[in-house]
Scaffold this motif. Structure first.
Motif, short mmCIF file in Angstrom:
data_model
loop_
_atom_site.label_atom_id
_atom_site.label_comp_id
_atom_site.label_asym_id
_atom_site.label_seq_id
_atom_site.Cartn_x
_atom_site.Cartn_y
_atom_site.Cartn_z
N THR A 136 35.88 20.08 20.63
CA THR A 136 36.70 19.71 19.39
C THR A 136 37.71 18.46 19.95
O THR A 136 37.68 17.46 19.19
CB THR A 136 37.64 20.78 18.92
OG1 THR A 136 37.08 21.87 18.63
CG2 THR A 136 38.48 20.28 17.88
N LEU A 137 38.08 18.41 21.12
CA LEU A 137 38.78 17.32 21.55
C LEU A 137 38.30 16.14 22.05
O LEU A 137 38.48 15.21 21.41
CB LEU A 137 39.86 17.81 22.90
CG LEU A 137 40.46 16.89 23.57
CD1 LEU A 137 41.60 16.16 22.46
CD2 LEU A 137 41.26 17.22 24.57
N ILE A 138 36.81 16.36 22.57
CA ILE A 138 35.86 15.24 22.87
C ILE A 138 35.50 14.53 21.62
O ILE A 138 35.36 13.38 21.49
CB ILE A 138 34.90 16.03 23.74
CG1 ILE A 138 35.22 16.44 25.00
CG2 ILE A 138 33.60 14.89 23.81
CD1 ILE A 138 33.85 17.03 25.94
N ASP A 139 35.17 15.32 20.47
CA ASP A 139 34.66 14.80 19.26
C ASP A 139 35.66 13.83 18.76
O ASP A 139 35.44 12.97 18.21
CB ASP A 139 34.37 15.97 18.22
CG ASP A 139 32.92 16.62 18.79
OD1 ASP A 139 32.29 16.11 19.69
OD2 ASP A 139 32.53 17.91 18.13
N ALA A 140 36.98 14.60 18.79
CA ALA A 140 38.23 13.72 18.00
C ALA A 140 38.23 12.36 18.67
O ALA A 140 38.52 11.54 18.27
CB ALA A 140 39.14 14.72 18.09
N LEU A 141 38.28 12.60 20.04
CA LEU A 141 38.56 11.29 20.92
C LEU A 141 37.52 10.23 20.73
O LEU A 141 37.82 8.94 20.51
CB LEU A 141 38.60 11.81 22.49
CG LEU A 141 39.72 12.20 23.10
CD1 LEU A 141 39.24 12.75 24.40
CD2 LEU A 141 40.82 11.31 23.21
N ALA A 142 36.17 10.83 20.49
CA ALA A 142 34.92 9.67 20.17
C ALA A 142 35.32 9.10 18.66
O ALA A 142 35.06 7.69 18.62
CB ALA A 142 33.55 10.43 20.23
N GLU A 143 35.92 9.89 17.83
CA GLU A 143 35.88 9.37 16.58
C GLU A 143 37.26 8.26 16.36
O GLU A 143 37.20 7.58 15.96
CB GLU A 143 36.25 10.39 15.62
CG GLU A 143 34.83 11.26 15.35
CD GLU A 143 35.12 12.53 14.39
OE1 GLU A 143 36.20 12.72 13.63
OE2 GLU A 143 34.11 13.27 14.41
N VAL A 144 38.15 8.65 17.12
CA VAL A 144 39.50 7.67 17.21
C VAL A 144 39.48 6.38 17.83
O VAL A 144 40.25 5.64 17.72
CB VAL A 144 40.80 8.55 17.25
CG1 VAL A 144 40.85 10.02 16.40
CG2 VAL A 144 40.64 8.92 18.98
#
Length: 495
Positions: A136-144
């Motif tokens: 979840t954190l990795i996905d969010a970092l990529a998106e922001v």
């Protein structure tokens, strides 16, 4: 960095300044009013600070005359207090150089030194805060990342918070039934930051503050540090006695009241709607500001998420309600993202006060928070289901291994408030650390020292197998017997 290296740095830093000033020590102590006998009260509080690591070892304590003047007490009281500290092993004297802090033989500090020494092996049940799944954190970092790049050319200071995050939090309140504009939102570095800012703006030393008993330890400590005079109202396994709350507000007319009505920490109780409306009316009549902590409001395990407390006010009647919340319990405490909702004029004043300390929060953390808030509908249901399963695992393990303990199953939140049947919480917590379990007794949640020694708050925020193992270790601790504990300890850090 190795634990030994960290401990060496901690000890070195602690000894860099070997004198504790009288004003510095006084700021760490609760109000002396009503304490009898005062010298025993002071000795107990100072020994607890030493045990907790908040006063370092081998530090020179203030001169008797200076400390007596600062605390507005007699020199004989300070002399008797120092004598008692020396008698119990918490201080020693050097001829011609004063009185210095120490530890009794065989005692271990309960603060950072002990925490670091056991950090690699202990099951941590002191902090009721779940982790965030790695993906979840990795996905969010990529998106922001692209959004962060857009901000890179700006100064990056946002004392009120990122405008888009303020709007998202305001929309969240509106969706729950309390119409809110972005101008009513201040983004903070967690809910505790929101509370501290509010205390600093609204209160002066000596002001009255109404608190629940038990309550969140860090909030109680913030009020002690602000030197507020707290008056408490009880919260039992069945909830609040609303008549006591109303009469306390009416008679004490506190400057503010701090309440956790949604899955109360630590009891897990949920305040009924009619009681919320009655408290709002009583506070409106007395001119009391209400600080409503909604940190756990979204963690409704057995019923719908309750509407915001302030939504129960009649038209125009919620002008003195400040609602604080955060992402620490629902998403991840590592983000350090919280907020408060208040009248826009107050938000402006609080933002001005905030600039004096940190200028604004991390842009990256706020962008991550915005991303995760937008995905709450996808993320929160799985978290709720996980908490239900872990709550069941903890309850089953306690019933199997320690059947003499009792508790009420909370309808939400993150922990059980367990009745041990005997005042053994401090001894159990001290001994359990030797069995690899870090937990804090109910006294940490007490508004007044020494209460709830028969209680433990046990979070169900760790995996089910870990909870079962923790319960087995606590059962072994009980089976092998508990030492007598003579010290009243303060928590190093309880979340």
């Amino acid at each position: 960095m190795k634990v030994a290296d960290v401990r060496h740095r901690v000890d070195s830093a602690a000894r860099a300044d070997t004198t504790l000033g009288s004003r510095q020590l006084a700021a760490m102590l609760p109000n002396l009013a009503g304490a009898r006998p005062a010298y025993r009260y002071l000795a107990r509080e100072i020994s607890a600070l030493i045990l907790d690591g908040r006063i370092a070892l081998h530090v020179r304590l203030p001169a008797e005359r200076d400390l007596a003047a600062t605390l507005n007490t007699s020199r004989s009281t300070i002399t008797a207090m120092y004598d008692l500290l020396r008698e119990n092993g918490y201080a020693y004297s050097r001829q011609g150089s004063g009185t210095w802090t120490a530890l009794p033989r065989g005692r271990t500090p309960t603060g950072i030194t002990r925490l670091l020494a056991q950090a690699d092996t202990a099951i941590d049940l002191a902090r009721a805060a779940p982790g965030l799944p790695e993906h979840t954190l990795i996905d969010a970092l990529a998106e922001v990342a692209p959004q962060l790049a857009e901000h890179a050319g700006t100064p990056g200071y946002h004392p009120y918070g990122l405008p888009e995050l303020r709007a998202a939090i305001a929309e969240r309140f509106t969706r729950r039934g309390l119409a809110t504009t972005p101008e009513q939102i201040l983004v903070t570095s967690g809910a505790q930051h929101a509370l501290t800012l509010t205390l600093g703006l609204l209160c002066s030393p000596g002001d009255r503050a109404m608190v629940e008993n038990p309550s969140y330890p860090n909030a109680l400590e913030a009020m002690r540090r602000a030197r507020l005079h707290t008056v408490s109202v009880p919260v039992t396994d069945t909830g609040w006695d609303i008549e006591i709350v109303e009469s306390t507000i009416r008679q004490a007319a506190p400057q503010l009241a701090y309440l956790i009505p949604d899955f109360h920490n630590p009891t897990g109780c949920l305040m009924p709607d009619n009681e919320r409306a009655r408290i709002l009316r009583a506070a409106h009549r007395s001119g009391t500001w209400l600080i409503i902590d909604e940190t756990l409001a979204d963690l409704a395990l057995d019923l719908p998420v309750p509407p915001p407390f302030a939504s129960h006010a009649t038209a125009g009647g919620n002008g003195q309600v400040i609602t604080i919340g955060s992402m620490s319990k629902t998403h991840w405490a590592g983000l350090r993202i919280g907020w408060l909702r208040a009248p826009s004029r107050l938000v402006t004043e609080l933002a001005g006060q905030r600039v004096a300390t940190d200028m604004g929060g991390s842009v990256l953390d706020q962008l991550l928070a915005l991303n995760l808030l937008a995905r709450t509908g996808q993320l929160l249901p799985s978290r709720i289901e996980q908490m239900r399963k872990q709550r069941a695992a903890l309850s089953e393990a306690l019933a199997e291994h320690i059947p003499q303990w009792t508790w009420h199953l909370p309808p939400g939140g993150l922990s059980l408030w367990v009745d041990l049947g005997a005042p053994i919480a401090v001894s159990l917590a001290e001994q359990a650390l030797d069995y690899g379990v870090r937990i804090e007794g109910g006294t940490y949640f007490a508004a007044h020292p020494g209460m709830f020694e028969q209680r433990l708050r046990i979070p169900y925020t760790t995996p089910a197998d870990t909870l079962r193992e923790a319960v087995r270790r606590m059962a072994a601790t009980l089976f092998n017997g508990l030492p007598h504990s003579s010290a009243v300890r303060r928590p190093h850090w309880v979340a």
